[in-house]
Design an enzyme around this catalytic site. Sequence first.
Site, PDB file in Angstrom:
ATOM      1  N   HIS A  58      47.024 -60.212 132.508  1.00 47.47           N
ATOM      2  CA  HIS A  58      45.874 -59.699 133.266  1.00 47.47           C
ATOM      3  C   HIS A  58      46.255 -58.756 134.394  1.00 47.47           C
ATOM      4  O   HIS A  58      45.394 -58.429 135.225  1.00 47.47           O
ATOM      5  CB  HIS A  58      45.086 -60.849 133.887  1.00 47.47           C
TER       6      HIS A  58
ATOM      7  N   ARG B 123      36.625 -59.435 144.850  1.00 46.50           N
ATOM      8  CA  ARG B 123      37.611 -59.857 145.830  1.00 46.50           C
ATOM      9  C   ARG B 123      38.061 -58.656 146.663  1.00 46.50           C
ATOM     10  O   ARG B 123      38.116 -57.533 146.174  1.00 46.50           O
ATOM     11  CB  ARG B 123      38.819 -60.495 145.123  1.00 46.50           C
TER      12      ARG B 123
ATOM     13  N   LYS C 219      41.744 -52.508 145.182  1.00 45.76           N
ATOM     14  CA  LYS C 219      40.339 -52.298 144.789  1.00 45.76           C
ATOM     15  C   LYS C 219      39.652 -51.291 145.708  1.00 45.76           C
ATOM     16  O   LYS C 219      38.540 -50.848 145.443  1.00 45.76           O
ATOM     17  CB  LYS C 219      39.579 -53.628 144.800  1.00 45.76           C
TER      18      LYS C 219
ATOM     19  N   LYS D 105      28.890 -56.022 133.991  1.00 51.23           N
ATOM     20  CA  LYS D 105      27.677 -56.737 134.404  1.00 51.23           C
ATOM     21  C   LYS D 105      26.673 -55.775 135.033  1.00 51.23           C
ATOM     22  O   LYS D 105      25.468 -55.853 134.757  1.00 51.23           O
ATOM     23  CB  LYS D 105      28.033 -57.857 135.396  1.00 51.23           C
TER      24      LYS D 105
END
Length: 858
Positions: free
Chosen positions: A382, A585, A590, A705
């Site tokens: 991952h 997170r 990110k 999503k």
Amino acid sequence: IDSVIPLQSRELWKKHEVKKFNNGDEFQRKFIQHVETTLARSLYNCDELAAYEAASESVRDNLIIDWNKTQQRVTARDPKRVYYLSLEFLMGRALDNALININTGDEGDETSREMISDAVEQLGFRLEDVLDQEPDAALGNGGLGRLAACFVDSLATGNYPAWGYGLRYQYGIFAQKIIDGYQVETPDYWLNLRNPWEIERSEIQVRISYYGHVHREQGSSTLSPSSWIGGEQVLAVAYDMPVPGFKTTTVNNLRLWSAKPTTEFDFAKFNDGDYTNSVIDQQRAESITAVLYPNDNFESGKELRLRQQYFWCAASLHDILRRFKKSRKPWKELPDQVAIQLNDTHPTLAVVELQRILVDLEKLDWHEAWEIVTRTFSYTNHTVMQEALEKWPVGLIGHLLPRHLEIIYDINWFFLHDVEKKFPKDVDLLSRISIIEESSPGRQVRMAHLAIVGSHKVNGVAELHTELIKTTIFQDFVNIYGAGKFTNVTNGITPRRWLRQANPQLAQLISETLEDKSDRYLLEMSRLTGLAKYADDLEFQKRWDDVKYHNKVRLADLLCRLNGGVDVISRDHIRDTLFDIQVKRIHEYKRQQLNIFGVIHRYLSMKEMLAEGASIQQVAAKYPRKVSFFGGKSAPGYYMAKLIIHLINSVAAVVNNDREIADLLKVVFVADYNVSKAEVLIPASDLSQHISTAGTEASGTSNMKFVMNGGLIIGTVDGANVEITREIGEENIFLFGNLAEDVEELRYKHRYHNVPLPETLSRVLSVLESGAFSPENVSEFQPLVDAVRQHGDYYLISDDFESYLASLALVDDVYHNQRSTWLRKSILSVANVGFFSSDRCIEEYAETVWNVEPIRET
Ligand code: CR6
């Protein structure tokens, strides 16, 4: 446990067979029965919490009946089974999900969510309020744990004979409080209330050993059967959570282990007269499953974590093998009966444990055993980030699990030996691929290497990510084993939770438009393409827009409630305010810092226009209404991530209180982002941000999503964004930034040259340095400035800043000036999102990795 009921008594059992409720009346009878007996309450003291418990117990009764039948069916057919080993299952709430799945699609099954909603209302409650009582089962950190939860949902829905195995942490991921703008962690003791969704199996206990020593016949090698005389012992007790499929009677099992002390006593201590301390010592066993480690994409290498891993691997394997042994098949058929998926490297000790059981206890020849092991396991990677790759000090493993360390060394020896035969004299290669890293201060076991060597298939989680692991961290292994061992299975999400449950209004509009009353589209997501023909239909666009508006109001309501009844965002202009959301997170890779720097840039530019005499209308024309939402937890020990949270809150404090900009811009940090909040936030987004430095986000799953809920995406060419673009069309996504293939060179430039920053970013950083957002501690945000200016800008904020701003400007223009175009993009995105159903993903695993087939009711 074999049945002990004599034949002549069985008729009686069948006569009194427990039946599922099948209409509102029967549900109400069960409900009241549970209020009065299970809860020992009554009509006079049944509050919403009790109503939640009684409703859950009633629904659970139905699930358990189907759970039993599913297990009996699978036992009778004895097919190949799948076991999904994951240290995290981020399940969220169970009741609403169970209500959506309650109708099995069978003839005569009259149950439905609406039916229960009505029945609950007749009893004096609103279903929404009842559902809201349930605490989240938050046994995971982020994407990896939520992926496991989506997978068990799809496994049940696809009727696969599959079980999940994990740990029953007493404390899930911490609850996040924001105090004075800082993250404060508080414990999540989620089992405080009775948990109706678990079945305690106190009869299923596995004894787990640690420490001790290894004993062998004189003169025999480590390859021969050895006995490990463990020192410390604890018990693993099983807790089962039923996992219902959608439109099927299949209810699968998620088995979570909890640590308990053994009943034996430490007699030495007891005889010392230290009875009390002896009890306290025993009690410590429970600490093994006390708490989930709160790191996402980062390994801290704590001994207790290793103890958790072995505890869970050993208990799960014991359980799996016990089931296998019931069929009395020879060991060599284990891989035809059992597929074990390693969710990341956390369960890699299971590989070693199986080898130990086969060699030491079942007395198989080493090589015969190893062949069985590798055909049984497969491994999902991952991440490519170094700091997230697990390595355990050899000394620690040797101390805790002495026999396992010997086995790891032997596995490595044979592996290196084989490689050397194939690539003679490549000493460099051998040290690169070795399972043991010869590092200072001491040797370490590289768990990813062990997982690859111990598996027959290794997969990445999005096309770009799989390509990256094959050409970087695992390149040598591709050369050794050939490319066939490495495969891609792009992640997916369950549309039951992330569309039907999270967004009932949109689900309703879709089923109506597709004339799909029984919601088949939630199983066959390609049906969504039927929406495409309405993409330009103005009337349909209006209805689509109304759903989004409704969901934005729902979010405003939630925020208001969380804020003690005071509105967080103004209600006046919700329809013309762009809801821009980044929830995940908090992590430097990110790049929430890129987002907040963009917000600061916007704010400064607005202020500058005003200072130069522009009217507020002129400002609004360039910088139209927008709320920037942030949400997410930082690992408790992650300094930079916590600083980013504080910066977001500090910017919010300044911007939200600046009367001059007249509510054109707001910044909201939503505290304690979790699965239930995601279910409200995601359907409310116009735009969401997935802006990781290219090549760092393995897949991302919230991107899927948001698209499934009609939100548009601004993102980098990273992870699953690439395939989302392919599926929905590049005209329907806002992509920006440098590509993964250019990252290394850009980083090199930053390290060795003085790369000038774009003027826009420079201004933002200077304002930060001036203390404008931290008047009490002027240099507070200096580390965030220095990361860009002084320390090589590892995450390439400066390289992507300008194209990010340009992309955001385009977003504003389309949203505010071409609403119909915007809605068209939104509709087409949903029409083409079907690929990202986790049902597709599970089918791929079943066919290409596990070789298992569904078991249907006959
Ligand atoms: N942190 C990846 O970073 C991916 C999930 C699930 C992550 C994320 O991009 O979508 O796994 N990786 O595959 C790890 O946890 C190591 C994650 O959630």
